[in-house]
Design a protein around this motif. Structure first.
Motif, PDB file in Angstrom:
ATOM      1  N   LEU A  27      26.442  54.248  74.747  1.00 21.14           N
ATOM      2  CA  LEU A  27      26.781  53.210  75.718  1.00 21.14           C
ATOM      3  C   LEU A  27      25.585  52.705  76.522  1.00 21.14           C
ATOM      4  O   LEU A  27      25.774  52.044  77.541  1.00 21.14           O
ATOM      5  CB  LEU A  27      27.871  53.718  76.667  1.00 21.14           C
ATOM      6  CG  LEU A  27      29.287  53.770  76.070  1.00 21.14           C
ATOM      7  CD1 LEU A  27      30.221  54.551  76.994  1.00 21.14           C
ATOM      8  CD2 LEU A  27      29.837  52.371  75.822  1.00 21.14           C
ATOM      9  N   HIS A  28      24.356  52.971  76.097  1.00 20.08           N
ATOM     10  CA  HIS A  28      23.207  52.394  76.791  1.00 20.08           C
ATOM     11  C   HIS A  28      23.268  50.869  76.713  1.00 20.08           C
ATOM     12  O   HIS A  28      23.818  50.295  75.753  1.00 20.08           O
ATOM     13  CB  HIS A  28      21.903  52.904  76.180  1.00 20.08           C
ATOM     14  CG  HIS A  28      21.564  54.308  76.584  1.00 20.08           C
ATOM     15  ND1 HIS A  28      20.452  54.967  76.122  1.00 20.08           N
ATOM     16  CD2 HIS A  28      22.190  55.187  77.424  1.00 20.08           C
ATOM     17  CE1 HIS A  28      20.388  56.181  76.645  1.00 20.08           C
ATOM     18  NE2 HIS A  28      21.441  56.337  77.439  1.00 20.08           N
ATOM     19  N   TYR A  29      22.664  50.229  77.700  1.00 24.16           N
ATOM     20  CA  TYR A  29      22.822  48.780  77.868  1.00 24.16           C
ATOM     21  C   TYR A  29      22.434  47.976  76.639  1.00 24.16           C
ATOM     22  O   TYR A  29      23.047  46.938  76.331  1.00 24.16           O
ATOM     23  CB  TYR A  29      21.997  48.301  79.076  1.00 24.16           C
ATOM     24  CG  TYR A  29      20.517  48.156  78.785  1.00 24.16           C
ATOM     25  CD1 TYR A  29      19.976  46.932  78.424  1.00 24.16           C
ATOM     26  CD2 TYR A  29      19.656  49.257  78.855  1.00 24.16           C
ATOM     27  CE1 TYR A  29      18.627  46.802  78.141  1.00 24.16           C
ATOM     28  CE2 TYR A  29      18.322  49.134  78.573  1.00 24.16           C
ATOM     29  CZ  TYR A  29      17.803  47.909  78.219  1.00 24.16           C
ATOM     30  OH  TYR A  29      16.465  47.784  77.925  1.00 24.16           O
ATOM     31  N   TYR A  36      30.292  61.595  79.145  1.00 26.31           N
ATOM     32  CA  TYR A  36      28.946  61.598  79.728  1.00 26.31           C
ATOM     33  C   TYR A  36      28.732  60.388  80.622  1.00 26.31           C
ATOM     34  O   TYR A  36      28.269  60.501  81.763  1.00 26.31           O
ATOM     35  CB  TYR A  36      27.928  61.623  78.592  1.00 26.31           C
ATOM     36  CG  TYR A  36      26.480  61.542  79.017  1.00 26.31           C
ATOM     37  CD1 TYR A  36      25.918  62.489  79.872  1.00 26.31           C
ATOM     38  CD2 TYR A  36      25.655  60.536  78.510  1.00 26.31           C
ATOM     39  CE1 TYR A  36      24.588  62.425  80.234  1.00 26.31           C
ATOM     40  CE2 TYR A  36      24.317  60.472  78.856  1.00 26.31           C
ATOM     41  CZ  TYR A  36      23.785  61.416  79.730  1.00 26.31           C
ATOM     42  OH  TYR A  36      22.461  61.348  80.080  1.00 26.31           O
ATOM     43  N   ALA A  37      29.102  59.200  80.140  1.00 26.71           N
ATOM     44  CA  ALA A  37      28.835  57.955  80.861  1.00 26.71           C
ATOM     45  C   ALA A  37      29.716  57.784  82.091  1.00 26.71           C
ATOM     46  O   ALA A  37      29.430  56.933  82.936  1.00 26.71           O
ATOM     47  CB  ALA A  37      29.026  56.763  79.931  1.00 26.71           C
ATOM     48  N   THR A  38      30.773  58.572  82.205  1.00 27.89           N
ATOM     49  CA  THR A  38      31.678  58.471  83.352  1.00 27.89           C
ATOM     50  C   THR A  38      31.727  59.757  84.167  1.00 27.89           C
ATOM     51  O   THR A  38      32.577  59.896  85.047  1.00 27.89           O
ATOM     52  CB  THR A  38      33.108  58.124  82.886  1.00 27.89           C
ATOM     53  OG1 THR A  38      33.572  59.126  81.976  1.00 27.89           O
ATOM     54  CG2 THR A  38      33.143  56.768  82.197  1.00 27.89           C
ATOM     55  N   THR A  64      17.891  58.984  86.994  1.00 26.90           N
ATOM     56  CA  THR A  64      17.149  58.951  85.733  1.00 26.90           C
ATOM     57  C   THR A  64      18.086  58.870  84.541  1.00 26.90           C
ATOM     58  O   THR A  64      17.836  58.116  83.594  1.00 26.90           O
ATOM     59  CB  THR A  64      16.253  60.201  85.610  1.00 26.90           C
ATOM     60  OG1 THR A  64      15.346  60.228  86.714  1.00 26.90           O
ATOM     61  CG2 THR A  64      15.474  60.173  84.304  1.00 26.90           C
ATOM     62  N   LEU A  65      19.171  59.629  84.561  1.00 26.85           N
ATOM     63  CA  LEU A  65      20.108  59.616  83.449  1.00 26.85           C
ATOM     64  C   LEU A  65      20.987  58.361  83.466  1.00 26.85           C
ATOM     65  O   LEU A  65      21.414  57.882  82.411  1.00 26.85           O
ATOM     66  CB  LEU A  65      20.993  60.864  83.497  1.00 26.85           C
ATOM     67  CG  LEU A  65      20.263  62.200  83.312  1.00 26.85           C
ATOM     68  CD1 LEU A  65      21.228  63.364  83.446  1.00 26.85           C
ATOM     69  CD2 LEU A  65      19.541  62.256  81.970  1.00 26.85           C
ATOM     70  N   HIS A 102      19.462  62.149  73.023  1.00 29.61           N
ATOM     71  CA  HIS A 102      19.132  60.980  73.838  1.00 29.61           C
ATOM     72  C   HIS A 102      20.232  60.691  74.849  1.00 29.61           C
ATOM     73  O   HIS A 102      19.981  60.291  75.980  1.00 29.61           O
ATOM     74  CB  HIS A 102      18.922  59.794  72.887  1.00 29.61           C
ATOM     75  CG  HIS A 102      18.563  58.510  73.533  1.00 29.61           C
ATOM     76  ND1 HIS A 102      17.412  58.330  74.277  1.00 29.61           N
ATOM     77  CD2 HIS A 102      19.194  57.298  73.525  1.00 29.61           C
ATOM     78  CE1 HIS A 102      17.353  57.082  74.700  1.00 29.61           C
ATOM     79  NE2 HIS A 102      18.420  56.439  74.260  1.00 29.61           N
ATOM     80  N   SER A 103      21.458  60.877  74.443  1.00 29.56           N
ATOM     81  CA  SER A 103      22.630  60.881  75.326  1.00 29.56           C
ATOM     82  C   SER A 103      23.602  61.911  74.756  1.00 29.56           C
ATOM     83  O   SER A 103      23.457  62.338  73.613  1.00 29.56           O
ATOM     84  CB  SER A 103      23.269  59.489  75.420  1.00 29.56           C
ATOM     85  OG  SER A 103      23.990  59.185  74.235  1.00 29.56           O
ATOM     86  N   ARG A 104      24.597  62.307  75.525  1.00 30.23           N
ATOM     87  CA  ARG A 104      25.483  63.389  75.075  1.00 30.23           C
ATOM     88  C   ARG A 104      26.253  63.018  73.807  1.00 30.23           C
ATOM     89  O   ARG A 104      26.500  63.857  72.946  1.00 30.23           O
ATOM     90  CB  ARG A 104      26.481  63.738  76.172  1.00 30.23           C
ATOM     91  CG  ARG A 104      25.898  64.422  77.369  1.00 30.23           C
ATOM     92  CD  ARG A 104      25.563  65.868  77.099  1.00 30.23           C
ATOM     93  NE  ARG A 104      25.085  66.509  78.322  1.00 30.23           N
ATOM     94  CZ  ARG A 104      24.225  67.512  78.327  1.00 30.23           C
ATOM     95  NH1 ARG A 104      23.739  67.984  77.203  1.00 30.23           N
ATOM     96  NH2 ARG A 104      23.842  68.051  79.464  1.00 30.23           N
TER      97      ARG A 104
END
Length: 265
Positions: A93-95, A118-120, A128-129, A171-173
């Motif tokens: 979900l990165h921009y 992770y994103a919520t 940073t995250l 890089h993300s969960r």
């Protein structure tokens, strides 16, 4: 069943970067190091799957990271309209990967459950995250969930015959890579499991990372999934243009026949 076409669609680039932005361990951190931004389209007959969505002009202005093409315009040479997209694989979900979700309102999203959590969740309390995420994009994913347009996966899953996703993390969960059966063999869209060939082949981690062990072990997973290392396609490497043939337009590369030049490891 027949094989899939795979198209890499470049919609942006960012050249004001240095190697220190791309590699944690490097002896020349101040040397220039460009980045390309892609989304990918899978097609087999009437079946179409979009992998990631890019981001739009509003996000470009907000982050001062201009795009060359609106994601909708970038798809036009392939004869694809936004409303034609019924499935989107969201690698994370990165921009720059989910910033265009709202542009494809008919699409069901395929995500790892770990990415939504992770994103919520509490990790977003850390600046940073949280930096690579935009709240509106995450909210769009939640809205899509509440309209019945999200399918969650937990690890490996089949999206369609010949298309599978695999949670890598690092890089993300909930980062996932996409494995596609092509005429050249099993091709792997690494997305940000390997931003660059050098991340993968030299085992140099990318600096935006939530779990370094997962990132490093993810490199082995990519190699295991692909029929050969030359069929691993990084998420942001300008060298992809040197290794694969031009497709339907200058900003589109055709990946499924395999590379046209030797991929240097």
């Amino acid at each position: 069943m027949s094989n899939w076409e795979v198209h890499a669609i470049k919609y942006a680039d960012r050249n004001a970067r240095v190697r220190g932005d791309s590699f944690i361990f490097d002896d020349n951190h101040d040397a220039p190091h460009a980045m390309d931004y892609f989304m990918w389209l899978l097609r087999r007959g009437d079946e179409v799957i979009l992998v990631d969505t890019g981001y739009d002009d509003a996000e470009a202005a907000s982050r001062d990271r201009p795009i060359r093409l609106d994601p909708r315009a970038a798809l036009e040479p392939l004869g694809i309209a936004p409303l034609d997209i019924g499935q989107v694989i969201v690698t994370h979900l990165h921009y720059d990967h989910a910033g265009g979700l709202h542009l494809f309102p008919n699409a069901t999203l395929h995500m790892q459950a770990a990415e939504m959590a992770y994103a919520t969740g509490p990790c977003m309390c850390h600046d940073t995250l949280r930096m690579p995420y935009t709240a509106g994009h995450v909210c769009e994913a939640v809205r899509r969930l509440y309209s019945g347009q999200v399918v969650f996966h937990d690890g490996d899953a089949e999206i369609a015959e010949g298309v599978t996703v695999h949670r890598i993390g690092g890089h993300s969960r909930g980062l996932q890579a996409v494995r596609v059966r092509t005429s050249a063999g099993w091709l792997v869209l690494a997305s940000d499991a390997a931003h660059y060939y050098e991340n993968l082949f030299a085992r140099k981690p990318f600096p935006i990372v939530v779990d370094l062990q997962d990132m490093l072990e993810g490199f082995d997973t990519l190699l295991h999934l692909a029929s050969g290392p030359e069929l691993i396609v990084p998420g942001h490497d300008p060298l992809v243009h040197a290794y694969f043939a031009r497709g339907a337009a200058d900003h589109i590369l055709r990946l499924d026949p395999g590379p046209i030049a030797e991929v240097r490891r």
